[in-house]
Design an enzyme around this catalytic site. Structure first.
Site, PDB file in Angstrom:
ATOM      1  N   ARG A   1       0.813  -1.203   0.000  1.00  0.00           N
ATOM      2  CA  ARG A   1       0.000   0.000   0.000  1.00  0.00           C
ATOM      3  C   ARG A   1       0.862   1.275   0.000  1.00  0.00           C
ATOM      4  O   ARG A   1       0.666   2.171  -0.811  1.00  0.00           O
ATOM      5  CB  ARG A   1      -0.869  -0.020   1.252  1.00  0.00           C
ATOM      6  CG  ARG A   1      -2.062   0.834   1.228  1.00  0.00           C
ATOM      7  CD  ARG A   1      -2.726   0.736   2.578  1.00  0.00           C
ATOM      8  NE  ARG A   1      -2.985  -0.669   2.948  1.00  0.00           N
ATOM      9  CZ  ARG A   1      -4.167  -1.248   2.814  1.00  0.00           C
ATOM     10  NH1 ARG A   1      -5.191  -0.579   2.363  1.00  0.00           N
ATOM     11  NH2 ARG A   1      -4.333  -2.511   3.169  1.00  0.00           N
ATOM     12  N   THR A   2       1.812   1.317   0.926  1.00  0.00           N
ATOM     13  CA  THR A   2       2.660   2.512   1.020  1.00  0.00           C
ATOM     14  C   THR A   2       3.486   2.674  -0.255  1.00  0.00           C
ATOM     15  O   THR A   2       3.620   3.779  -0.787  1.00  0.00           O
ATOM     16  CB  THR A   2       3.595   2.408   2.250  1.00  0.00           C
ATOM     17  OG1 THR A   2       2.800   2.175   3.404  1.00  0.00           O
ATOM     18  CG2 THR A   2       4.394   3.672   2.446  1.00  0.00           C
TER      19      THR A   2
ATOM     20  N   LYS B   1      22.576  -8.964   0.666  1.00  0.00           N
ATOM     21  CA  LYS B   1      23.497 -10.063   0.912  1.00  0.00           C
ATOM     22  C   LYS B   1      24.918  -9.525   1.068  1.00  0.00           C
ATOM     23  O   LYS B   1      25.564  -9.131   0.112  1.00  0.00           O
ATOM     24  CB  LYS B   1      23.430 -11.058  -0.250  1.00  0.00           C
ATOM     25  CG  LYS B   1      23.411 -12.505   0.207  1.00  0.00           C
ATOM     26  CD  LYS B   1      23.078 -13.453  -0.921  1.00  0.00           C
ATOM     27  CE  LYS B   1      21.596 -13.854  -0.900  1.00  0.00           C
ATOM     28  NZ  LYS B   1      21.204 -14.635  -2.044  1.00  0.00           N
TER      29      LYS B   1
ATOM     30  N   ARG C   1      11.759   1.962   3.125  1.00  0.00           N
ATOM     31  CA  ARG C   1      11.014   1.179   4.113  1.00  0.00           C
ATOM     32  C   ARG C   1      11.960   0.090   4.583  1.00  0.00           C
ATOM     33  O   ARG C   1      12.554  -0.611   3.753  1.00  0.00           O
ATOM     34  CB  ARG C   1       9.800   0.547   3.423  1.00  0.00           C
ATOM     35  CG  ARG C   1       9.054  -0.425   4.296  1.00  0.00           C
ATOM     36  CD  ARG C   1       8.083   0.311   5.162  1.00  0.00           C
ATOM     37  NE  ARG C   1       7.157  -0.579   5.816  1.00  0.00           N
ATOM     38  CZ  ARG C   1       5.965  -0.193   6.242  1.00  0.00           C
ATOM     39  NH1 ARG C   1       5.556   1.044   6.056  1.00  0.00           N
ATOM     40  NH2 ARG C   1       5.188  -1.029   6.852  1.00  0.00           N
TER      41      ARG C   1
END
Ligand SMILES: [Zn+2]
Lengths: 155, 298
Positions: free
Chosen positions: B50-51, B79, B100
């Site tokens: 959603r964001t 990694k 995020r």
């Protein structure tokens, strides 16, 4: 050796060179040693007095280390657990420098953030950073407020 | 203003400015406010469709482009590579980074290594300033924020959206009513901080006793994993559920908000009442994020 005189004051036997940390919050002397990296296996010659009667503080601890002068970062760390401590640098039996500890506004790389989810507890190339507030240490990364057991989190 | 990391960094004038700008974007009153030659990198190290979609939509509506890395690809990027290195590399590709990340404080760290602006799109259980801005924006659409009564309901202990909104509302002379089950109350140090900021904070145990005094009711999820067994969860959850019955006698202007997704905290029958504003709130994510993206890249 330290002896008490009949009036209850503390006689600190003189050292030739080194540091005397006086007016440590009672009970924090061992944490002060931990901050300085002094363990049973290090070779400093030191004297510790705990719960000594003090006119100013009621009770206090005193640590005396021979042949070692404290660096500013070390003094900053001591400030967090013993804000009233007084540092005396001794050379040739004379106090050449006398300073109070000063708590900096921001402390970096001194205290580990207790929040396991904090980015500073990963392998990122940053040191922890806390803002020193009257109510505790505020992590500048994750906003965690560290109030108690600060000594336990000192790196 | 360069990076948008935490609501704590913003003063009232910054919030008002960003909300005014969002309004201009929503009403189309800023046709020259474009980002046609700009590229935003959406770095999502944990899923939040959603964001991410709302930032991508905002960028597209500004005429700009976005490149997007979702959690799967991001995990191969990490990694052996630190976030600091990823940020330094991506800074060379894009004009802004929207981040995020599962770790708290990740956006603050990113801002220290980035050579382009960073917008925090949620770090761990930490800050999510664009969510707080769209919450404020939704309130301000129908009433002046100053001096209103706002109820925060749900898991206020771990619900950082609620903490962040409360901090923002403390700049507006709002009276805050906290309504939370035992054990999930607002942490004492946050309540203390709000009071130090001059906010009146009133704690309640149930929503019935306060709902008629509210202008805004902000509902958040109560998570099952906070409870020892499902029986005690259902017990608590059912007494914190918003139903049409509960809404009799409330103020005409009462606005019910929820950061979504919801999981039973609000009876779907409430959706058809004039108080339900959560879908509008979600939609407001776009103009608010347009304002943020434009602000850092203009
Ligand atoms: Zn932290």
């Amino acid at each position: 050796m330290t002896k008490k005189d009949p009036s209850g004051g503390l006689i600190i036997s003189p050292i030739k060179n080194g540091t005397v940390i006086d007016h440590i919050t009672a009970g924090e002397a061992l944490n002060v040693l931990r901050i300085l990296g002094i363990t049973g296996s290090t070779r400093e010659c030191l004297s510790i007095a705990t719960n000594v009667r003090s006119k100013r503080m009621g009770r206090k601890d005193v640590v005396k280390i021979e042949n070692r002068e404290l660096r500013t970062e070390e003094v900053d760390r001591i400030a967090l657990i013993a804000p009233q401590a007084k540092i005396n640098i001794i050379r040739d039996f004379r106090v050449v420098e006398k300073k109070g500890v000063e708590i900096p506004e921001i402390i970096r790389g001194v205290v580990r953030c207790p929040n396991p989810g904090c980015i500073t507890n990963t392998n990122e190339p940053v040191a922890s950073a806390f803002e020193v507030l009257p109510k505790g240490l505020h992590c500048l990364y994750c906003d965690w407020l560290l109030k108690d057991d600060i000594a336990e989190h000192i790196i | 203003m360069y990076h948008i990391i935490s609501i704590r960094d913003l003063e009232r004038k910054d919030l008002d400015y960003l909300l005014d700008r969002a309004r201009e974007f929503e009403t189309g009153n800023c046709r020259s406010c474009r980002l046609e030659d700009k590229l935003a990198a959406l770095l999502f190290f944990e899923p939040s469709t959603r964001t991410r979609m709302s930032f991508a939509t905002a960028m597209a509506r500004l005429g700009g482009r976005s490149i997007s890395v979702d959690s799967v690809e991001a995990s191969s990027i990490v990694k052996g590579e630190t976030l600091a290195d990823t940020i330094r590399v991506v800074s060379g590709y894009a004009d802004a980074i929207v981040l995020r990340h599962p770790k708290e404080g990740a956006a603050r760290l990113a801002s220290e290594f980035a050579t382009v602006p960073v917008i925090n799109a949620g770090d761990g259980a930490g800050q999510h300033p664009s969510q707080t801005l769209l919450d404020l924006y939704t309130i301000r659409q129908s009433m002046p924020v100053d001096g209103i009564d706002v109820g925060l309901l749900g898991d206020l202990r771990y619900g950082r959206t609620a903490h962040s909104l409360a901090l923002a509302l403390s700049l507006y002379g709002v009276t805050l009513h906290t309504i939370a089950p035992g054990g999930l109350e607002m942490p004492a140090n946050i309540t203390l901080e709000l009071r130090e900021r001059g906010m009146e904070v009133i704690e309640h145990e149930n929503v019935e006793e306060v709902i008629r005094d509210l202008d805004v009711l902000y509902v958040t999820r109560i998570q099952r994993e906070r409870f020892p067994d499902s029986a005690s969860f259902y017990n608590v959850a059912s007494s914190y559920r918003i139903t049409p019955d509960l809404l009799s006698g409330v103020r005409d202007n009462l606005m019910i908000l929820h950061p979504l997704p919801r999981a039973g905290e609000i009876d779907p029958a409430v959706d058809n009442t004039p108080y339900a504003r959560y879908f509008e709130q979600a939609k407001n994510g776009v103009p608010v994020r347009m304002a943020l993206l434009h602000e850092v890249m203009k």
